[in-house]
Design an enzyme around this catalytic site. Structure first.
Site, mmCIF file in Angstrom:
data_model
loop_
_atom_site.group_PDB
_atom_site.id
_atom_site.type_symbol
_atom_site.label_atom_id
_atom_site.label_comp_id
_atom_site.label_asym_id
_atom_site.label_seq_id
_atom_site.Cartn_x
_atom_site.Cartn_y
_atom_site.Cartn_z
ATOM 1 N NE ARG A 115 -4.098 -1.935 1.579
ATOM 2 C CZ ARG A 115 -4.149 -2.975 2.294
ATOM 3 N NH1 ARG A 115 -3.449 -3.099 3.256
ATOM 4 N NH2 ARG A 115 -5.134 -3.804 1.879
ATOM 5 C CE LYS A 137 -0.299 13.730 -15.240
ATOM 6 N NZ LYS A 137 -0.383 14.181 -16.739
ATOM 7 C CD GLU A 179 7.977 17.659 -22.949
ATOM 8 O OE1 GLU A 179 7.133 18.344 -22.361
ATOM 9 O OE2 GLU A 179 7.337 16.610 -23.352
ATOM 10 C CE LYS A 219 5.044 18.340 -14.572
ATOM 11 N NZ LYS A 219 5.336 16.863 -15.349
ATOM 12 C CD GLU A 229 -3.288 16.114 -17.326
ATOM 13 O OE1 GLU A 229 -2.463 15.836 -16.948
ATOM 14 O OE2 GLU A 229 -3.876 16.061 -18.370
ATOM 15 N NE ARG A 233 0.612 17.184 -13.984
ATOM 16 C CZ ARG A 233 0.953 16.567 -13.039
ATOM 17 N NH1 ARG A 233 0.658 16.473 -11.778
ATOM 18 N NH2 ARG A 233 2.022 15.498 -13.473
ATOM 19 C CG ASN A 237 -1.596 16.798 -21.896
ATOM 20 O OD1 ASN A 237 -0.604 16.274 -21.909
ATOM 21 N ND2 ASN A 237 -2.451 17.049 -20.830
ATOM 22 C CG HIS A 240 2.447 16.301 -25.246
ATOM 23 N ND1 HIS A 240 2.985 17.560 -25.206
ATOM 24 C CD2 HIS A 240 3.360 15.283 -24.425
ATOM 25 C CE1 HIS A 240 4.049 17.349 -24.487
ATOM 26 N NE2 HIS A 240 4.451 15.947 -24.281
ATOM 27 C CG HIS A 244 1.223 11.601 -27.359
ATOM 28 N ND1 HIS A 244 0.635 11.955 -26.241
ATOM 29 C CD2 HIS A 244 2.705 11.588 -26.918
ATOM 30 C CE1 HIS A 244 1.462 11.799 -25.106
ATOM 31 N NE2 HIS A 244 2.617 11.432 -25.719
ATOM 32 C CG HIS A 259 7.948 12.721 -26.015
ATOM 33 N ND1 HIS A 259 6.921 12.341 -26.288
ATOM 34 C CD2 HIS A 259 7.927 13.733 -25.223
ATOM 35 C CE1 HIS A 259 5.744 13.052 -25.601
ATOM 36 N NE2 HIS A 259 6.724 13.972 -24.906
HETATM 37 N N1 GLY Z 1 4.001 15.377 -18.480
HETATM 38 C C1 GLY Z 1 2.538 15.907 -18.179
HETATM 39 C C2 GLY Z 1 2.407 16.081 -16.956
HETATM 40 O O1 GLY Z 1 3.161 15.684 -15.898
HETATM 41 O O2 GLY Z 1 1.145 16.404 -16.770
#
Ligand code: GLY
Length: 350
Positions: A115, A137, A179, A219, A229, A233, A237, A240, A244, A259
């Site tokens: 956990r 994330k 980025e 960031k 998000e 947030r 993107n 992307h 993507h 990328h």
């Molecule tokens: N890489 C995008 C984010 O962390 O939301």
């Protein structure tokens, strides 16, 4: 030795600079029962030797094959098995030493082990230093869909040591630089100015600690406003949605894109028309125009329909507005895509 972090994201300290100055001191205060380091074939060879002597002698490593194709449940199972063999208890620490795959998958394995145990991120690529390692994330790919299984879980600490960038090939450095440029465009005129000022300096010779600091600040600002998000947030993107799709399309050709190369094209296409020439000028200095066959357009559109931001069959793109940190969500129709892609291909080299 110092313990003052350069940034704090909620409870997570972010330390920048030589690991020698930060990691042993931070660890000393923590009293973990054991420390495990997750590496891949590349970081085991090129990065592990740089940190081994900063860690307790009893530390063990778990090494997985490098590459996005291994970011799956099977590899997680293998990692969890190793943790079982090492008798990892709830007071163990997992150190993720690597790029985005190691950080995301190691974070996920740690977040779900008994956990949740502590993990720290030591990103070794520019992409992961400026983006993936920050923001909590974690996750893996499933049935060919990127990052579809995962949880938000912040690491116990993040250590950014730009000397790892010396281990990267220039193309990989350039991929991460997309980025950095994205962060400049969405939230930092100061960073954009520094990028423009860098002129024709080859990427390996740039002052990375300065650029990273500005980029990471963007960031962190975004994640601190919107950790899960729901809104702002999404701005991360930018580039992307189209990017993507291009990345996936070119993966099956003889000329795959990194990328960063793909999202650089995405940013040029997605930015509103009045800013497109200016944004293209910045990006094309590092990312020359890539020919995209017209026969690819329907496939690209179908891939874009899969994007998580969409609802009821429309394609939505998150793009920056006039002011730093303002999100604009634009809809894209299938008919607009060919025009955007041909306008991009008609830009002359910077
Ligand atoms: N890489 C995008 C984010 O962390 O939301």
């Amino acid at each position: 030795m110092r313990l003052e972090p350069d940034f704090l994201l909620f409870e997570t300290p972010v330390f920048m600079g030589s690991l020698r100055q930060t990691l042993p001191h931070w660890l000393e205060k923590k009293h973990y029962t054991q420390v495990i380091v997750l590496t891949d074939d590349n970081t085991q060879t090129h990065c592990w030797p740089q940190i081994q002597n900063l860690l307790p002698h009893s530390v063990k490593t778990i090494t997985i094959p490098a590459g996005e194709q291994h970011k799956n449940l099977k590899t997680c199972e293998w990692i969890w098995n190793q943790m079982l063999l090492q008798q990892c208890d709830r007071k163990s620490l997992l150190i993720n030493l690597g790029g985005g795959v190691i950080g995301d998958m190691g974070g996920f394995c740690a977040a779900t082990w008994k956990r949740g145990i502590d993990f720290i991120q030591i990103p070794t690529t520019l992409l992961s230093m400026t983006d993936a390692a920050i923001g909590g994330k974690t996750g893996i790919d499933f049935q060919g869909i990127k990052n579809i299984i995962g949880v938000f879980q912040n690491p116990a600490a993040i250590f950014i040591d730009p000397t790892f960038l010396n281990t990267l090939a220039e193309r990989e450095l350039r991929s991460g630089f997309a980025e950095v440029i994205k962060h400049a465009l969405i939230g930092s005129p100061v960073l954009l100015h520094k990028i423009h000022q860098s002129g024709n300096t080859p990427l390996p010779h740039l002052d990375w600690s300065e650029l990273l600091r500005e980029s990471i600040a963007v960031k962190i600002h975004v994640v601190a406003q919107d950790p899960t998000e729901q809104n702002l947030r999404m701005l991360l993107n930018f580039g992307h949605t189209i990017g993507h799709a291009l990345e996936s399309y070119f993966l099956d050709t003889d000329t795959p894109l990194t990328h960063g190369e793909a999202i650089a094209i995405g940013m040029i296409c997605e930015i509103p028309k009045d800013k497109r020439a200016e944004v293209a000028k910045t990006l094309l200095r590092y990312f020359p125009v890539v020919p995209i066959p017209e026969t690819a357009y329907p496939e690209l559109w179908n891939m874009m329909l899969q994007d998580k931001k969409n609802s009821s069959g429309t394609v939505r793109m998150a793009v920056p507005d006039e002011l730093p940190f303002t999100l604009n969500v634009l809809e894209l129709s299938e008919m607009q895509l060919p025009d955007l892609l041909s306008e991009y291909q008609n830009f002359s080299p910077a």
